[in-house]
Design a protein around this motif. Structure first.
Motif, PDB file in Angstrom:
ATOM      1  N   LYS A   1      -5.250  -1.334   0.057  1.00 13.18           N
ATOM      2  CA  LYS A   1      -4.873  -2.642  -0.465  1.00 13.18           C
ATOM      3  C   LYS A   1      -6.039  -3.617  -0.384  1.00 13.18           C
ATOM      4  O   LYS A   1      -7.019  -3.388   0.348  1.00 13.18           O
ATOM      5  N   ASP A   2      -5.940  -4.724  -1.108  1.00 16.51           N
ATOM      6  CA  ASP A   2      -6.999  -5.727  -1.129  1.00 16.51           C
ATOM      7  C   ASP A   2      -7.259  -6.265   0.278  1.00 16.51           C
ATOM      8  O   ASP A   2      -6.331  -6.699   0.971  1.00 16.51           O
TER       9      ASP A   2
ATOM     10  N   ASP B   1     -11.093  -0.274  -0.227  1.00 16.86           N
ATOM     11  CA  ASP B   1     -10.999  -1.460  -1.080  1.00 16.86           C
ATOM     12  C   ASP B   1     -12.383  -1.818  -1.607  1.00 16.86           C
ATOM     13  O   ASP B   1     -13.409  -1.285  -1.158  1.00 16.86           O
TER      14      ASP B   1
ATOM     15  N   ARG C   1      -2.705   1.685  -5.989  1.00 22.06           N
ATOM     16  CA  ARG C   1      -2.749   0.967  -4.722  1.00 22.06           C
ATOM     17  C   ARG C   1      -1.418   1.085  -3.999  1.00 22.06           C
ATOM     18  O   ARG C   1      -1.362   1.164  -2.780  1.00 22.06           O
TER      19      ARG C   1
ATOM     20  N   GLN D   1      -5.804   7.088  -4.339  1.00 18.92           N
ATOM     21  CA  GLN D   1      -5.079   6.087  -3.563  1.00 18.92           C
ATOM     22  C   GLN D   1      -6.081   5.101  -2.965  1.00 18.92           C
ATOM     23  O   GLN D   1      -6.838   5.446  -2.058  1.00 18.92           O
ATOM     24  N   ARG D   2      -6.073   3.876  -3.487  1.00 15.24           N
ATOM     25  CA  ARG D   2      -6.984   2.845  -2.973  1.00 15.24           C
ATOM     26  C   ARG D   2      -6.292   2.034  -1.892  1.00 15.24           C
ATOM     27  O   ARG D   2      -5.086   1.758  -1.975  1.00 15.24           O
TER      28      ARG D   2
ATOM     29  N   ASN E   1       0.849  -1.190   0.000  1.00 16.61           N
ATOM     30  CA  ASN E   1       0.000   0.000   0.000  1.00 16.61           C
ATOM     31  C   ASN E   1       0.890   1.246   0.000  1.00 16.61           C
ATOM     32  O   ASN E   1       2.088   1.163  -0.283  1.00 16.61           O
TER      33      ASN E   1
ATOM     34  N   ASP F   1      -1.656  -0.578 -11.493  1.00 12.68           N
ATOM     35  CA  ASP F   1      -1.384  -1.581 -10.462  1.00 12.68           C
ATOM     36  C   ASP F   1       0.096  -1.931 -10.468  1.00 12.68           C
ATOM     37  O   ASP F   1       0.845  -1.544 -11.373  1.00 12.68           O
TER      38      ASP F   1
END
Length: 520
Positions: A318-319, A350, A303, A315-316, A45, A264
């Protein structure tokens, strides 16, 4: 290079934020031991070489550093100069100083659509097998089930080999027609891209011959393992290589009408400090160079990111897993608050229900409808929200309606969120704020299950299974709830939380009536 070290005695009741966003659950730092080396990895991240405290103090360096909290002390070690100081007495004052001094906002924001409407990522639903027919069908089902149009993201494997940036013709026979159809339905279209290049392809050989690929310390093309196999890496420190990539993305835009890109990969984990590149770079700098590519596109998402705070990049988080605690729903708010305090204002949680694919394909996987609904509600008043797994496939009719309501709430609040984004592009202030940031010195530094949207909207999602009431910490002032009740703070309010409800409160005018005063 000499190592620089600073040791700081902690002040009474001092808490610290910063470093790696994925440590958000452990923030504020100070009461428990933690040792984090920002040069060793960022936990998939964002990261930033900054620490700030609720007593107005800050630590900054231009390069990654290692920090540790233990026995009432903060120690910081790095290869570059470490700046330590104090600006005021609050978290807000420390952040605003750091933002202005070290990563001033550039006055730009990502595409307004990303704030005004939900995003729909096709990763969970299609995994590595997206197709033209599937994408259009997914979009139509969104509309049929009451979800508003927004940005739709076609994820990994829409292409031939990695680096070709060409649609796979068997699954996407007419990309231009697909994009035109989606545009008419009200969607904008984003494509997943990465810095990885499949070896032994025409593209690989061309990039190798031009000197655009990263080399390892021996001078050979670096081949690195990542979640989709083994690939070479584009050297984004090479201005000509970066221009080549932008040219390929611009071709997708001009030829097919693609609106933007999900960037990504680029994690520091896929690089080595000893790698040979056009411009000398450590692992974190390679991550930063990958992030700079996205500045050319207002419809973007990242991410993994290093530095670049204050820039117009989405800014996403993390999974996350399809679970309530650990790496699941409970982490969304604290990690998002950490993003904001790292200077990343344009926050996206997420994917709703969790974006980690292993959760959905594990043999013991059990889908939890309640969890999915609470994920959607928690995300609804983030600066952005993102669906992936198809709600209409997974939920009963009632629970499906609750998710559609959450998406529509985000749309109703979209202009207000966009206004906060525009202000953040000038002031640097987080859009989504910790209680301690908005109301310093009230003992709110440890609150991780509610947040402020700007200074006037308090959001208190349900983050635990089976909970039908929850406590809401209400700060001073008068606050009108989504249920119509006006509450006078400061107080702790216990409120009903049926599955149909996301509790949120807006600052009310002093003369609001029909209110009740609560105190505990």
């Amino acid at each position: 290079m000499d190592v620089k070290e600073t040791v700081i005695e902690l002040l009474e009741q001092e808490g610290w934020w910063g470093g790696a966003v994925n440590d958000g659950m452990r923030m504020p730092f100070g009461s428990l031991p933690i040792d984090r080396d920002l040069a060793a990895g960022l936990e998939m991240n964002q990261g930033v070489p900054l620490l700030i405290s609720n007593r107005g103090r800050y630590v900054w360096s231009e390069e990654p550093f290692r920090f540790a909290f233990e026995e009432g002390r903060l120690s910081v070690r790095g290869k570059a100069a470490i700046r330590f100081g104090r600006q005021g007495n609050t978290l807000r004052e420390a952040f605003q100083f750091a933002s202005n001094a070290f990563f001033p906002p550039d006055g730009l924001i990502p595409d307004p659509l990303l704030f005004r409407a939900p995003q729909y990522n096709l990763w969970i639903e299609m995994r590595y097998e997206p197709s033209q027919d599937k994408v259009v069908a997914y979009a139509q089902q969104l509309l049929d089930n009451g979800f508003p149009p927004g940005a739709i993201m076609i994820d990994d494997n829409w292409h031939d080999s990695y680096g070709s940036f060409e649609f796979q013709p068997g699954r996407f026979p007419d990309p231009a027609l697909m994009v035109e159809t989606l545009h008419k339905m009200g969607f904008q279209v984003m494509l997943w891209v990465s810095p990885f290049i499949t070896p032994d392809t025409v593209t690989f050989r061309m990039l190798r011959d031009r000197g655009y690929l990263l080399k390892d310390r021996t001078g050979e093309i670096a081949i690195r393992e990542w979640w989709s196999g083994y690939s070479a890496l584009l050297d984004c420190t090479n201005e000509e290589a970066a221009a080549w990539l932008r040219g390929r993305l611009n071709e997708l835009r001009d030829r097919y009408g693609i609106d933007g890109f999900k960037f990504d990969g680029g994690d520091p984990d896929f690089y080595e400090d000893s790698d040979l590149s056009a411009n000398a770079a450590n692992k974190n700098r390679h991550c930063e160079a990958w992030g700079e590519i996205g500045l050319s596109y207002s419809l973007n998402e990242y991410r993994a990111c290093w530095k670049l705070a204050g820039r117009a990049i989405v800014q996403r988080l993390k999974d996350k897993y399809h679970q309530w605690e650990q790496e699941g729903l409970a982490t969304l708010i604290p990690c998002a608050l950490a993003q904001g305090l790292a200077g990343y204002a344009y926050i996206c949680p997420d994917m709703i229900g969790g974006g980690d694919i292993q959760s959905f394909i594990h043999p013991d996987f059990t889908f939890d409808e309640e969890l999915f609904v609470r994920y959607a509600q928690c995300s609804a008043l983030f600066p952005m929200m993102q669906f992936s797994a198809a709600p209409w496939r997974l939920l009963n009719e009632e629970n499906l309606s609750y998710c559609a309501e959450a998406a529509c709430l985000h749309v109703r609040m979209g202009d207000r969120i966009l206004d906060l984004a525009e202000k953040a592009s000038v002031t640097g202030d987080p859009i989504m704020r910790a209680m301690e940031y908005a109301f310093p010195g009230r003992g709110y530094e440890g609150i991780q299950d509610q947040f402020m949207l700007g200074d006037d909207i308090l959001v208190a999602p349900v983050l635990k299974k089976g909970v039908l009431t929850r406590e809401v910490v209400v700060p001073e002032g008068r606050w009108k709830g989504d249920d119509g009740v006006v509450v006078t703070g400061p107080c702790v309010l216990e409120t009903a939380t049926p599955l149909s409800r996301l509790p949120w409160y807006e600052r009310a005018a002093p003369d609001s009536t029909n209110g009740a005063s609560f105190a505990r």
